[in-house]
Design a protein around this motif. Structure first.
Motif, PDB file in Angstrom:
ATOM      1  N   ILE A  78       0.745  -1.187   0.101  1.00  0.00           N
ATOM      2  CA  ILE A  78      -0.196   0.235   0.033  1.00  0.00           C
ATOM      3  C   ILE A  78       0.838   1.583  -0.159  1.00  0.00           C
ATOM      4  N   TYR A  79       1.921   0.774   0.755  1.00  0.00           N
ATOM      5  CA  TYR A  79       3.332   2.625   0.061  1.00  0.00           C
ATOM      6  C   TYR A  79       3.533   2.045  -0.375  1.00  0.00           C
ATOM      7  N   LYS A  80       3.466   1.952  -1.496  1.00  0.00           N
ATOM      8  CA  LYS A  80       4.706   1.800  -3.180  1.00  0.00           C
ATOM      9  C   LYS A  80       3.939   1.720  -3.783  1.00  0.00           C
ATOM     10  N   ASP A  81       2.590   2.109  -3.939  1.00  0.00           N
ATOM     11  CA  ASP A  81       2.405   2.938  -5.373  1.00  0.00           C
ATOM     12  C   ASP A  81       3.021   4.455  -5.373  1.00  0.00           C
ATOM     13  N   GLU A  82       3.307   4.291  -6.954  1.00  0.00           N
ATOM     14  CA  GLU A  82       3.338   5.377  -6.619  1.00  0.00           C
ATOM     15  C   GLU A  82       2.656   7.080  -7.884  1.00  0.00           C
ATOM     16  N   THR A  83       1.142   6.401  -7.693  1.00  0.00           N
ATOM     17  CA  THR A  83       0.417   7.897  -8.069  1.00  0.00           C
ATOM     18  C   THR A  83       0.032   7.356  -6.886  1.00  0.00           C
ATOM     19  N   LEU A  84      -0.577   6.954  -5.698  1.00  0.00           N
ATOM     20  CA  LEU A  84      -1.333   7.326  -4.031  1.00  0.00           C
ATOM     21  C   LEU A  84       0.303   7.160  -2.803  1.00  0.00           C
ATOM     22  N   ASP A  85      -0.692   8.475  -2.092  1.00  0.00           N
ATOM     23  CA  ASP A  85      -0.238   8.665  -0.778  1.00  0.00           C
ATOM     24  C   ASP A  85      -1.061   7.526   0.111  1.00  0.00           C
ATOM     25  N   ALA A  86      -0.732   7.060   1.166  1.00  0.00           N
ATOM     26  CA  ALA A  86      -1.400   6.006   1.696  1.00  0.00           C
ATOM     27  C   ALA A  86      -0.676   6.525   3.600  1.00  0.00           C
ATOM     28  N   LYS A  87      -1.789   6.876   4.283  1.00  0.00           N
ATOM     29  CA  LYS A  87      -1.063   6.986   5.623  1.00  0.00           C
ATOM     30  C   LYS A  87      -2.339   6.312   6.641  1.00  0.00           C
ATOM     31  N   ARG A  88      -1.405   6.508   7.644  1.00  0.00           N
ATOM     32  CA  ARG A  88      -1.785   5.855   8.232  1.00  0.00           C
ATOM     33  C   ARG A  88      -2.615   6.993   9.596  1.00  0.00           C
ATOM     34  N   TYR A  89      -3.349   6.310  10.444  1.00  0.00           N
ATOM     35  CA  TYR A  89      -4.165   6.852  11.254  1.00  0.00           C
ATOM     36  C   TYR A  89      -4.183   6.090  12.058  1.00  0.00           C
ATOM     37  N   LYS A  90      -4.805   6.451  13.453  1.00  0.00           N
ATOM     38  CA  LYS A  90      -4.727   5.705  14.672  1.00  0.00           C
ATOM     39  C   LYS A  90      -5.433   6.927  15.710  1.00  0.00           C
ATOM     40  N   ILE A  91      -7.034   6.475  15.380  1.00  0.00           N
ATOM     41  CA  ILE A  91      -7.864   6.984  15.831  1.00  0.00           C
ATOM     42  C   ILE A  91      -8.893   6.501  17.457  1.00  0.00           C
ATOM     43  N   THR A  92      -9.190   7.509  18.067  1.00  0.00           N
ATOM     44  CA  THR A  92      -9.539   7.073  19.236  1.00  0.00           C
ATOM     45  C   THR A  92     -11.383   6.320  18.686  1.00  0.00           C
ATOM     46  N   SER A  93     -11.882   5.858  19.497  1.00  0.00           N
ATOM     47  CA  SER A  93     -13.229   5.227  19.335  1.00  0.00           C
ATOM     48  C   SER A  93     -13.505   5.955  20.286  1.00  0.00           C
ATOM     49  N   TYR A  94     -15.298   5.138  20.270  1.00  0.00           N
ATOM     50  CA  TYR A  94     -16.247   5.836  20.984  1.00  0.00           C
ATOM     51  C   TYR A  94     -15.805   5.375  23.065  1.00  0.00           C
ATOM     52  N   ASP A  95     -14.931   4.356  23.684  1.00  0.00           N
ATOM     53  CA  ASP A  95     -14.603   3.946  24.554  1.00  0.00           C
ATOM     54  C   ASP A  95     -13.030   4.167  24.803  1.00  0.00           C
ATOM     55  N   GLY A  96     -12.184   4.701  24.057  1.00  0.00           N
ATOM     56  CA  GLY A  96     -10.743   5.218  24.276  1.00  0.00           C
ATOM     57  C   GLY A  96     -10.163   4.106  23.493  1.00  0.00           C
ATOM     58  N   GLU A  97     -10.370   3.346  23.402  1.00  0.00           N
ATOM     59  CA  GLU A  97      -9.717   2.004  22.606  1.00  0.00           C
ATOM     60  C   GLU A  97      -8.858   3.078  21.391  1.00  0.00           C
ATOM     61  N   LYS A  98      -8.090   2.914  20.575  1.00  0.00           N
ATOM     62  CA  LYS A  98      -7.258   3.163  19.375  1.00  0.00           C
ATOM     63  C   LYS A  98      -7.679   1.981  18.281  1.00  0.00           C
ATOM     64  N   ILE A  99      -8.233   2.655  17.195  1.00  0.00           N
ATOM     65  CA  ILE A  99      -8.316   1.739  15.786  1.00  0.00           C
ATOM     66  C   ILE A  99      -7.603   2.370  14.817  1.00  0.00           C
ATOM     67  N   GLU A 100      -7.087   1.707  13.876  1.00  0.00           N
ATOM     68  CA  GLU A 100      -6.465   2.351  12.900  1.00  0.00           C
ATOM     69  C   GLU A 100      -7.084   2.185  11.271  1.00  0.00           C
ATOM     70  N   CYS A 101      -6.567   3.684  11.004  1.00  0.00           N
ATOM     71  CA  CYS A 101      -7.481   3.888   9.359  1.00  0.00           C
ATOM     72  C   CYS A 101      -6.620   3.789   9.170  1.00  0.00           C
ATOM     73  N   PHE A 102      -6.401   4.115   7.004  1.00  0.00           N
ATOM     74  CA  PHE A 102      -5.983   4.253   5.923  1.00  0.00           C
ATOM     75  C   PHE A 102      -6.102   5.429   5.592  1.00  0.00           C
TER      76      PHE A 102
END
Length: 309
Positions: free
Chosen positions: A38-62
């Motif tokens: 996902i990080y090697k495509d020459e036409t796309l940027d892929a950025k990873r985020y860790k966001i806080t869910s409703y109960d305080g735990e972290k979930i991963e998004c791209f």
């Protein structure tokens, strides 16, 4: 397993049935990682985020973004399938990247928490919270708030529709342009003709559904139950124009048919595309000609929705 006239182009997946159990998941899930490509495509940027869910735990998004995108872009919120118990596979990421490139849009890819460790309604709340985060940060992400669609396959369809319902129920200002739902799971009752007929089909079948139900622990007395079974809703005011894709030999085939009927009765525009000679999750074989045709149909629908707004 009975023999079905599934196209040969889907071999060997046309013979595969996942040995679904808690023991299988415990062994398998930790080894399913986010693919490095996902990080090697020459036409796309892929950025990873860790966001806080409703109960305080972290979930991963791209966030997948075309490198040549100018100004604020349309965005697809993409929620992967996997029966609520399996992480995104490589083909989910490839599909998301394909959508970003072909539509010149951004794609928000949500890795929600999975059963059996996390049960209902946590996966719905994760996806809703990730959607809220995207909307709240749309300006920073250079996303056009008026051009956001949502979609996902199988259980990802359940979650996509659930997020639309939750946004309406909670008076969130987001207005989805569309729902894009390949081979969706939308009827928790499991009483349809296709559910009774396809008990041993490859990739997914009604026997596997019965194994998953105790793992996700849906409370059918909860007001949130309808998010897991949208065909049972009493109102469809939340629903934007919707694309529904049906696999021919799929226990969930009638889910899509019934949901389309409910939406049409409510005056919602629906596009139904039945893909012949296929089983559930057929686009795991992405280079198969039929998979390519299905992807093209999904993209054509989304392009129309993005461009007409």
């Amino acid at each position: 397993m009975a023999k079905y006239p599934i196209k040969k182009e889907f071999f060997p997946f046309s013979l595969f049935k996942p040995p679904l159990s808690k023991a299988f998941l415990k062994i398998t899930v930790p080894f399913i990682k986010v693919p490095k490509f996902i990080y090697k495509d020459e036409t796309l940027d892929a950025k990873r985020y860790k966001i806080t869910s409703y109960d305080g735990e972290k979930i991963e998004c791209f966030l997948f973004s075309p490198k040549e995108a100018n100004g604020n872009s349309p965005c697809l919120i993409y929620i992967h399938g996997g029966g609520f118990v399996l992480p995104a596979g490589a083909y989910h990421y490839r599909n998301a990247m394909c959508y970003a490139k072909e539509l010149n849009c951004k794609v928000w890819f949500i890795n929600y928490r999975l059963a059996p460790k996390y049960t209902f309604p946590k996966f719905f709340e994760d996806c809703y919270e990730a959607t809220r985060y995207l909307y709240d940060n749309a300006e920073n992400f250079r996303i056009d708030k008026t051009k956001i669609g949502i979609g996902g396959d199988s259980a990802g369809s359940t979650l996509s529709v659930g997020v639309c319902m939750m946004a309406k129920d909670r008076n969130h200002p987001i207005k989805f342009l569309f729902q894009m739902l390949p081979y969706p799971f939308l009827d928790m009752r499991g009483e349809s003709s296709s559910n009774e007929k396809y008990t041993d089909t490859p990739m997914w079948n009604s026997k596997l559904s019965k194994k998953v139900f105790p793992m996700i622990k849906v409370d059918n007395k909860s007001p949130a139950y309808v998010y897991t079974s949208p065909v049972e809703a009493t109102t469809f005011e939340y629903a934007p124009p919707t694309y529904i894709e049906l696999a021919e030999f799929d226990c969930l085939r009638d889910d899509g048919i019934l949901y389309a009927k409910r939406l049409q009765e409510a005056g919602i525009a629906v596009t139904v595309n039945e893909i012949k000679g296929t089983m559930h999750g057929f686009d795991i074989k992405q280079k198969a000609p039929t998979s390519q045709q299905a992807l093209s149909a999904r993209i054509a629908f989304m392009r129309k929705m993005f461009n007409q707004s």
